[in-house]
Design an enzyme around this catalytic site. Sequence first.
Site, mmCIF file in Angstrom:
data_model
loop_
_atom_site.group_PDB
_atom_site.id
_atom_site.type_symbol
_atom_site.label_atom_id
_atom_site.label_comp_id
_atom_site.label_asym_id
_atom_site.label_seq_id
_atom_site.Cartn_x
_atom_site.Cartn_y
_atom_site.Cartn_z
ATOM 1 C CG ASP A 19 37.248 35.212 49.486
ATOM 2 O OD1 ASP A 19 37.494 35.885 48.463
ATOM 3 O OD2 ASP A 19 36.523 35.621 50.410
ATOM 4 N N GLY A 22 42.366 39.546 46.759
ATOM 5 C CA GLY A 22 42.296 41.006 46.661
ATOM 6 C C GLY A 22 42.872 41.663 47.910
ATOM 7 C CD1 TRP A 24 48.588 37.432 50.589
ATOM 8 C CD2 TRP A 24 49.046 38.387 48.598
ATOM 9 N NE1 TRP A 24 49.909 37.180 50.288
ATOM 10 C CE2 TRP A 24 50.217 37.758 49.076
ATOM 11 C CE3 TRP A 24 49.084 39.050 47.378
ATOM 12 C CZ2 TRP A 24 51.419 37.763 48.374
ATOM 13 C CZ3 TRP A 24 50.280 39.069 46.676
ATOM 14 C CH2 TRP A 24 51.433 38.430 47.175
ATOM 15 C CG HIS A 36 42.977 37.520 41.031
ATOM 16 N ND1 HIS A 36 42.263 37.082 42.122
ATOM 17 C CD2 HIS A 36 42.291 38.600 40.555
ATOM 18 C CE1 HIS A 36 41.191 37.844 42.288
ATOM 19 N NE2 HIS A 36 41.192 38.783 41.351
ATOM 20 C CB THR A 65 27.181 33.051 38.713
ATOM 21 O OG1 THR A 65 27.239 31.628 38.697
ATOM 22 C CG2 THR A 65 26.189 33.538 37.710
ATOM 23 C CD GLU A 66 26.565 34.732 42.231
ATOM 24 O OE1 GLU A 66 27.539 33.960 42.333
ATOM 25 O OE2 GLU A 66 25.417 34.339 41.945
ATOM 26 C CG LEU A 130 43.399 14.727 42.712
ATOM 27 C CD1 LEU A 130 44.276 15.001 43.930
ATOM 28 C CD2 LEU A 130 43.265 16.007 41.895
ATOM 29 N NE ARG A 187 34.603 32.673 51.695
ATOM 30 C CZ ARG A 187 33.660 33.202 50.933
ATOM 31 N NH1 ARG A 187 32.505 32.593 50.798
ATOM 32 N NH2 ARG A 187 33.853 34.357 50.307
ATOM 33 C CB SER A 195 30.220 32.925 48.193
ATOM 34 O OG SER A 195 30.516 33.765 49.288
HETATM 35 C C1 IPE Z 1 33.779 33.452 46.353
HETATM 36 O O1 IPE Z 1 34.473 34.587 46.724
HETATM 37 C C2 IPE Z 1 34.086 33.103 44.927
HETATM 38 C C3 IPE Z 1 35.437 32.586 44.674
HETATM 39 C C4 IPE Z 1 36.370 32.385 45.569
HETATM 40 C C5 IPE Z 1 35.709 32.275 43.307
HETATM 41 P P1 IPE Z 1 33.832 36.042 46.638
HETATM 42 O O2 IPE Z 1 34.870 36.980 47.093
HETATM 43 O O3 IPE Z 1 33.261 36.259 45.285
HETATM 44 O O4 IPE Z 1 32.624 35.913 47.681
HETATM 45 P P2 IPE Z 1 31.874 37.052 48.492
HETATM 46 O O5 IPE Z 1 31.507 38.140 47.524
HETATM 47 O O6 IPE Z 1 32.812 37.541 49.549
HETATM 48 O O7 IPE Z 1 30.687 36.358 49.110
HETATM 49 C C1 IPE Z 2 39.073 35.251 45.438
HETATM 50 O O1 IPE Z 2 39.700 36.377 45.911
HETATM 51 C C2 IPE Z 2 39.278 35.046 43.964
HETATM 52 C C3 IPE Z 2 38.070 35.345 43.180
HETATM 53 C C4 IPE Z 2 36.887 35.606 43.667
HETATM 54 C C5 IPE Z 2 38.214 35.342 41.740
HETATM 55 P P1 IPE Z 2 38.976 37.796 45.919
HETATM 56 O O2 IPE Z 2 39.316 38.497 44.660
HETATM 57 O O3 IPE Z 2 37.538 37.671 46.217
HETATM 58 O O4 IPE Z 2 39.736 38.482 47.149
HETATM 59 P P2 IPE Z 2 39.113 39.403 48.267
HETATM 60 O O5 IPE Z 2 37.976 38.633 48.898
HETATM 61 O O6 IPE Z 2 38.651 40.650 47.598
HETATM 62 O O7 IPE Z 2 40.234 39.615 49.217
HETATM 63 MG MG MG Z 3 36.481 37.628 47.975
#
Ligand code: IPE
Ligand code: IPE
Ligand code: MG
Length: 240
Positions: A19, A22, A24, A36, A65-66, A130, A187, A195
Amino acid sequence: MPPATQSAAAPSHVGIIMDGNGRWAQARGLSRSEGHRAGAGPVRTILKAAHREGVRHLTLYAFSTENWARSDEEVGNLFALLAEYLDSETAELLASGVRLSAMGALDRLPSFARQALSEAMKATAGNDDLTLTLALSYGSRAELAAATRALAEKVKSGALAPEEIDEARLAGQLWSADLPDLDLLIRTGGERRVSNFMLWQLAYAELLFTDTLWPDFGEADFLAALADFQGRRRRFGRAE
Ligand code: IPE
Ligand code: IPE
Ligand code: MG
């Protein structure tokens, strides 16, 4: 040598909630998709380090999923990046003994991404140093609901009696059926939550949260996480 109560061994199964891409990107005035893209670097680095350190299973939460609720542009870019990553990395995965796997509602993925995945999985199927599992369109609750449905179908058809349903039987129906439980869950990105990631499989996992954003997560961070794990005492409910 650590004391006998501590585990000197590397975790067999490490899961990572990658996580922070975005944030970053936002900090640099870049688009989320560029964040990404920057996240692919640590995937390579951590995979290599995990392999070298004796981790047998590395499971990466790449798309939940979300996450389908994000903009079409971001989602489209994510799957384009996935296909690009698989294209450029499969030869290396193959040569280094890594087997690629994926779990989630994969039928929801765009067909080009499904195609790239199945080619990479087929190419590396013979490897067993692995297992790199990408959790894509993955949600633990959806996984548990699907497993429950599958068991209910078996009961309905008479192939299974309700009293035969136990933990092993349920685990055997999960998308992660071929994986052991998680030993260590990392995480990145500062949030202290899971999550919807592997809720069943992390029952006794050691949890490690770091504020480091995924694109900044490097080998030293990963090695520090492994060392932290090795210093913990896992009791699994037993008195000591
Ligand atoms: C969790 O991150 C999912 C992945 C890293 C793929 P999210 O950014 O979707 O989680 P929330 O919304 O902060 O809980
Ligand atoms: C995790 O990074 C990657 C995915 C969930 C696909 P985010 O895109 O959730 O990054 P933040 O949490 O908005 O910084
Ligand atoms: Mg995130």
